[in-house]
Design an enzyme around this catalytic site. Structure first.
Site, mmCIF file in Angstrom:
data_model
loop_
_atom_site.group_PDB
_atom_site.id
_atom_site.type_symbol
_atom_site.label_atom_id
_atom_site.label_comp_id
_atom_site.label_asym_id
_atom_site.label_seq_id
_atom_site.Cartn_x
_atom_site.Cartn_y
_atom_site.Cartn_z
ATOM 1 N N GLY A 12 0.824 -1.207 0.000
ATOM 2 C CA GLY A 12 0.000 0.000 0.000
ATOM 3 C C GLY A 12 0.853 1.250 0.000
ATOM 4 C CG ASP A 13 0.580 3.852 2.380
ATOM 5 O OD1 ASP A 13 -0.562 4.298 2.214
ATOM 6 O OD2 ASP A 13 0.960 3.290 3.424
ATOM 7 C CE LYS A 16 -3.403 1.610 -3.768
ATOM 8 N NZ LYS A 16 -2.280 1.568 -2.816
ATOM 9 C CB ALA A 39 -7.682 3.499 1.626
ATOM 10 N N GLY A 40 -5.730 5.772 2.665
ATOM 11 C CA GLY A 40 -5.484 7.213 2.594
ATOM 12 C C GLY A 40 -4.779 7.479 1.285
ATOM 13 C CG HIS A 41 -6.143 6.673 -2.186
ATOM 14 N ND1 HIS A 41 -5.241 5.749 -2.634
ATOM 15 C CD2 HIS A 41 -7.268 5.992 -1.908
ATOM 16 C CE1 HIS A 41 -5.799 4.563 -2.630
ATOM 17 N NE2 HIS A 41 -7.028 4.677 -2.188
ATOM 18 C CD GLN A 225 -6.592 -1.051 2.036
ATOM 19 O OE1 GLN A 225 -7.397 -1.685 1.390
ATOM 20 N NE2 GLN A 225 -6.909 0.063 2.644
ATOM 21 C CB THR A 240 -6.366 -4.915 4.733
ATOM 22 O OG1 THR A 240 -7.559 -4.292 5.216
ATOM 23 C CG2 THR A 240 -6.445 -5.125 3.228
ATOM 24 C CB ALA A 300 -2.485 9.271 4.004
ATOM 25 C CB THR A 302 -2.886 5.766 11.464
ATOM 26 O OG1 THR A 302 -1.759 5.325 10.692
ATOM 27 C CG2 THR A 302 -4.065 4.859 11.186
ATOM 28 C CE LYS A 332 6.210 9.337 -1.996
ATOM 29 N NZ LYS A 332 5.923 9.104 -0.600
ATOM 30 C CG LEU A 333 13.056 7.772 -10.400
ATOM 31 C CD1 LEU A 333 13.408 6.308 -10.179
ATOM 32 C CD2 LEU A 333 13.040 8.093 -11.889
ATOM 33 C CB THR A 415 9.507 12.875 -11.593
ATOM 34 O OG1 THR A 415 8.621 13.748 -12.329
ATOM 35 C CG2 THR A 415 10.012 11.783 -12.510
HETATM 36 P P1 GTP Z 1 -3.047 3.628 -0.250
HETATM 37 O O1 GTP Z 1 -4.470 3.424 -0.534
HETATM 38 O O2 GTP Z 1 -2.826 3.728 1.201
HETATM 39 O O3 GTP Z 1 -2.154 2.635 -0.856
HETATM 40 O O4 GTP Z 1 -2.627 5.110 -0.804
HETATM 41 P P2 GTP Z 1 -1.715 5.654 -1.967
HETATM 42 O O5 GTP Z 1 -1.104 4.555 -2.748
HETATM 43 O O6 GTP Z 1 -2.533 6.608 -2.723
HETATM 44 O O7 GTP Z 1 -0.495 6.426 -1.316
HETATM 45 P P3 GTP Z 1 -0.469 7.631 -0.251
HETATM 46 O O8 GTP Z 1 -1.247 8.750 -0.821
HETATM 47 O O9 GTP Z 1 -0.813 7.120 1.062
HETATM 48 O O10 GTP Z 1 1.079 7.973 -0.208
HETATM 49 C C1 GTP Z 1 1.793 8.448 -1.289
HETATM 50 C C2 GTP Z 1 2.445 9.825 -0.996
HETATM 51 O O11 GTP Z 1 3.457 10.067 -1.953
HETATM 52 C C3 GTP Z 1 1.516 11.022 -1.108
HETATM 53 O O12 GTP Z 1 1.896 12.012 -0.202
HETATM 54 C C4 GTP Z 1 1.736 11.518 -2.541
HETATM 55 O O13 GTP Z 1 1.464 12.896 -2.734
HETATM 56 C C5 GTP Z 1 3.191 11.249 -2.698
HETATM 57 N N1 GTP Z 1 3.639 10.964 -4.056
HETATM 58 C C6 GTP Z 1 3.049 10.228 -5.020
HETATM 59 N N2 GTP Z 1 3.840 10.143 -6.099
HETATM 60 C C7 GTP Z 1 4.969 10.837 -5.804
HETATM 61 C C8 GTP Z 1 6.213 11.081 -6.505
HETATM 62 O O14 GTP Z 1 6.435 10.620 -7.599
HETATM 63 N N3 GTP Z 1 7.154 11.824 -5.848
HETATM 64 C C9 GTP Z 1 6.958 12.334 -4.606
HETATM 65 N N4 GTP Z 1 7.930 13.058 -4.057
HETATM 66 N N5 GTP Z 1 5.820 12.111 -3.927
HETATM 67 C C10 GTP Z 1 4.858 11.373 -4.510
HETATM 68 P P1 IMP Z 2 -6.795 -2.839 8.675
HETATM 69 O O1 IMP Z 2 -7.027 -2.754 7.205
HETATM 70 O O2 IMP Z 2 -7.108 -1.588 9.403
HETATM 71 O O3 IMP Z 2 -7.444 -4.043 9.276
HETATM 72 O O4 IMP Z 2 -5.205 -3.051 8.892
HETATM 73 C C1 IMP Z 2 -4.557 -4.249 8.523
HETATM 74 C C2 IMP Z 2 -3.151 -3.976 8.005
HETATM 75 O O5 IMP Z 2 -3.251 -3.280 6.761
HETATM 76 C C3 IMP Z 2 -2.310 -3.079 8.909
HETATM 77 O O6 IMP Z 2 -0.954 -3.489 8.783
HETATM 78 C C4 IMP Z 2 -2.459 -1.702 8.306
HETATM 79 O O7 IMP Z 2 -1.393 -0.862 8.598
HETATM 80 C C5 IMP Z 2 -2.518 -2.061 6.830
HETATM 81 N N1 IMP Z 2 -3.249 -1.067 6.025
HETATM 82 C C6 IMP Z 2 -4.584 -0.906 5.916
HETATM 83 N N2 IMP Z 2 -4.885 0.092 5.071
HETATM 84 C C7 IMP Z 2 -3.708 0.567 4.619
HETATM 85 C C8 IMP Z 2 -3.348 1.595 3.682
HETATM 86 O O8 IMP Z 2 -4.177 2.267 3.101
HETATM 87 N N3 IMP Z 2 -2.022 1.745 3.454
HETATM 88 C C9 IMP Z 2 -1.085 0.992 4.053
HETATM 89 N N4 IMP Z 2 -1.350 0.021 4.936
HETATM 90 C C10 IMP Z 2 -2.662 -0.184 5.211
HETATM 91 MG MG MG Z 3 -2.051 5.518 1.488
#
Ligand code: GTP
Ligand code: IMP
Ligand code: MG
Length: 429
Positions: A12-13, A16, A39-41, A225, A240, A300, A302, A332-333, A415
């Site tokens: 995850g993270d 996306k 999730a936190g996007h 995730q 999850t 994002a 917690t 995030k290159l 980037t």
């Molecule tokens: P999940 O559903 O939790 O998997 O979320 P996610 O995959 O959308 O990722 P999340 O937003 O939690 O974390 C990514 C972080 O990286 C955010 O703060 C974005 O703004 C940042 N980000 C994404 N792409 C890039 C990149 O190419 N470079 C940099 N520096 N930051 C980036």
């Molecule tokens: P739950 O989804 O809250 O039950 O958490 C189960 C596992 O998934 C834990 O390790 C969390 O940290 C992880 N997890 C759930 N949602 C995310 C997400 O959006 N990004 C990263 N890890 C996550």
């Molecule tokens: Mg996230």
């Protein structure tokens, strides 16, 4: 009829949120298919930061239909707050562009209590959940005692389901967890209030999405995730409770697999994980901290610090396989700019044996040591580069190595945080 799934290939993270936001420009429909507000996007538009939890990232573009599918679990209080927060920031949201499946399951306050209490009881063996009630809600869904969005509008039927569920849940909370039980009438009143606020959004999302596909609309299916957090294909039990892999898009929205035209897997240029569980390439020294700070690797949802490590080809090969990828996006290159050297894990070692695939036994996985290939880093900044040819030679070598090792084309490279900080090698729509 392009229908493209976007999934995370790590824990995850992967970023996306940004990739889905960028692809949303050409999409007509953007749909979430699993998970919940765990999730936190993060999406950054003109230096303004939006964190989305259950609303699809496409909502930030005008005129896109955003769906929350049957496979998602929804905390109505949190959804109402998320909608109101976005409206306050001038994002247009109403019953025409945000639609919620009648069959999505509802996260109840007792699910949150069980999630948190059971984590406490597990002590050092806890999963490190987000404490949002995700696991217990999916438990009820599979156990056929769940409450779905449509139930919220059924008056006494809703009340009787609550009463029946709380019979055993209150027993558990009060006796096993030594905690407080819940009053069904209070929940009924509170949740009927949320139901009224959400009424205009509730719809048959399975029909809407199939109609869109059949009328040749561009459909984007947004995973939350990552593959290693998938309930079946992840590092169980440190996962999850939903299918975050590509297959989850079909069941979580009611789309047949024959309708899917592409699966884009998102990889962060290094690896992170929040919560417990195996992570062979985790970096335990100051370099891990440096990456965390530079990459802003804090949850994002917690705010928890994310564990940081090197790229791991063993898990990525698995992720490529179980998702049936058609393309890769690398994010995030820029965070790796300036490092002397980079490590890529190519296999694991355990008890003198080399593992090219990750061991399915979690206790062995836990003890695996990474076997690395080391390559030279690049000094130049890649930040904001939009043309592949302008990347430093060593950065291109890194990308090409990933492509070669995984046998899947790299189609997007990110980037930076902003929408325009992107190299598009192949269009998805
Ligand atoms: P999940 O559903 O939790 O998997 O979320 P996610 O995959 O959308 O990722 P999340 O937003 O939690 O974390 C990514 C972080 O990286 C955010 O703060 C974005 O703004 C940042 N980000 C994404 N792409 C890039 C990149 O190419 N470079 C940099 N520096 N930051 C980036
Ligand atoms: P739950 O989804 O809250 O039950 O958490 C189960 C596992 O998934 C834990 O390790 C969390 O940290 C992880 N997890 C759930 N949602 C995310 C997400 O959006 N990004 C990263 N890890 C996550
Ligand atoms: Mg996230």
């Amino acid at each position: 009829m392009p229908s493209v799934i976007v999934v995370g290939l790590q824990w995850g993270d992967e970023g996306k949120g940004k990739i889905v936001d960028v692809l949303s420009e050409k999409a007509d429909v953007v749909a979430r298919f699993q998970g919940g507000h765990n999730a936190g996007h993060t999406v950054v538009i003109n230096n303004e930061k939006f964190i989305l939890h259950v609303i699809p990232s496409g909502i930030l573009y005008k005129g896109k239909k955003c769906l929350i599918g049957n496979g998602v679990v929804v905390d109505p209080a949190s959804l109402v707050k998320e909608i109101e927060g976005l409206i306050r920031r001038n994002v247009q949201i109403d019953g025409s562009n945000l639609l919620l499946s009648k069959h999505a399951h509802v996260i109840m306050p007792y699910h949150i209590a069980i999630d948190q209490e059971s984590e406490k009881l597990k002590g050092s063996k806890s999963i490190g959940t987000t404490g949002r009630g995700i696991g217990p809600t999916y438990c009820d869904k599979i156990g056929r005692t769940g409450i779905r969005i449509s139930d919220l509008y059924q008056g006494e039927l809703f009340r009787s389901k609550l009463k029946s569920n709380l019979l055993h849940i209150n027993f558990l909370l009060e006796n096993l967890y030594q905690s407080k039980g819940f009053n069904p009438d209070e929940i009924f009143e509170e949740y009927s209030g949320y139901a009224e606020k959400l009424r205009e959004h509730v719809a048959d999302t399975d029909i809407i999405i199939n109609d869109a596909i059949n009328s040749n609309k561009n459909v984007l299916l947004e995973g939350a995730q990552g593959t290693l957090l998938d309930i079946d294909h992840g590092t169980y039990p440190y996962v999850t409770s939903s299918n975050s892999t590509a297959g989850g898009a079909c069941t979580g929205l009611g789309i047949g697999p024959t309708k899917i035209t592409g699966v884009l897997g998102v990889i962060k240029a290094y690896t992170t994980r929040v919560g417990g569980g195996p992570f062979p390439t985790e970096i335990h020294d100051s370099l891990g901290e440096l990456i965390r700070e530079k990459g802003g690797e804090y949850g994002a949802t917690t705010g928890r610090p994310r564990r940081c490590g090197w790229l791991d080809m063993v898990i990525l090969r698995h992720s490529v396989r179980v998702n049936g990828l058609t393309g890769i996006a690398i994010t995030k290159l820029d965070i790796l700019d300036g490092l002397e050297s980079l490590k890529i894990c190519t296999s694991y070692k355990y008890n003198g044996r080399i593992y090219n695939e990750f061991p399915k036994e979690i206790n062995i996985f836990n003890e695996c040591e990474p076997v690395y290939e080391e390559i030279k880093g690049w000094k130049e900044s890649t930040s904001g580069i939009t043309d592949y040819k302008k990347l430093p030679e060593r950065a291109r070598e890194y990308i090409e190595k990933i492509q070669e090792m995984l046998g899947v084309e790299v189609q997007i490279i990110s980037t930076g945080q902003r929408r325009d900080e992107l190299i598009k090698i192949k269009e998805q729509f």
